[in-house]
Scaffold this motif. Sequence first.
Motif, PDB file in Angstrom:
ATOM      1  N   SER A   1       0.837  -1.200   0.000  1.00 11.91           N
ATOM      2  CA  SER A   1       0.000   0.000   0.000  1.00 11.91           C
ATOM      3  C   SER A   1       0.873   1.252   0.000  1.00 11.91           C
ATOM      4  CB  SER A   1      -0.911  -0.001   1.225  1.00 11.91           C
ATOM      5  OG  SER A   1      -1.659   1.188   1.287  1.00 11.91           O
TER       6      SER A   1
ATOM      7  N   ASN B   1      -6.064   3.793  -1.575  1.00 17.93           N
ATOM      8  CA  ASN B   1      -6.418   3.423  -2.950  1.00 17.93           C
ATOM      9  C   ASN B   1      -5.219   3.545  -3.904  1.00 17.93           C
ATOM     10  OD1 ASN B   1      -8.171   2.506  -4.945  1.00 17.93           O
ATOM     11  ND2 ASN B   1      -8.819   4.567  -5.517  1.00 17.93           N
TER      12      ASN B   1
ATOM     13  N   ASP C   1      -7.084   1.166  -7.190  1.00 16.80           N
ATOM     14  CA  ASP C   1      -7.850  -0.030  -6.836  1.00 16.80           C
ATOM     15  C   ASP C   1      -8.401  -0.760  -8.062  1.00 16.80           C
ATOM     16  OD1 ASP C   1      -9.125  -1.717  -4.778  1.00 16.80           O
ATOM     17  OD2 ASP C   1     -10.975  -0.948  -5.637  1.00 16.80           O
TER      18      ASP C   1
END
Length: 224
Positions: free
Chosen positions: A89, A93, A120
């Motif tokens: 990450s 998103n 995403d």
Amino acid sequence: MQPEQEQEILNLRDRQLTPKQIARKLGLKASEVSTFLISQAEQTALASAEKGELLPVAQCLVDVNFAKVLLGNETSEMSGLGLVMVTRSKGYNRFVVTSYLIDYWCLGVKDAMPPRNCNDSQYKNLVENAYSQFLGYEEISLEQAQALVWGAIAYAKKLGFEPHRDFEQSKAHLGESTSEIGLNFGRNGEPCYVEGPYDNTTKIINTLKKSVGDGNFDYLFGMG
């Protein structure tokens, strides 16, 4: 926004609630929740980068056949190829993805995708496309992903083979393995080379003859 509300947002997010669901529960605007989550994720990623740490892991995947053979100790004559994907990450998103095509019967890391940034929806498309040639995929831990990739590399090196050149760009993303997971590479206890369309077959066969001896490995030609 009060500190108590911020903590409650994080707690609900850990339970996989969407920003809209969190907003309804707390009586906030969805835009307020999204803005806070984006800021929080970016702060976490920045703090990790400043410490020289890897980004937090979002998801690790492997095709189901690879998982059954090496993690489930099952046998398979289907193929010696597996695909491991590691996603970290980079913020709300925002992801960084790498994948590793593994020949776990012989050659180790046969191909690698250097780190790729995506959101995403792009990530979901990437996963579906990557595993479209396999019989599905499943989620695994980072420790298992590392064991599969580094284990295949170690096995291949004993046979005289180095990982694909693009692995250099993606190995830092994977992270070093400290796993004690025991895996059995090869096919029925022996190396098995399956010819690919871009392989230097003569060189590979000669390398196997030198490392394990003629008659101590199997090979399949014309499979590409």
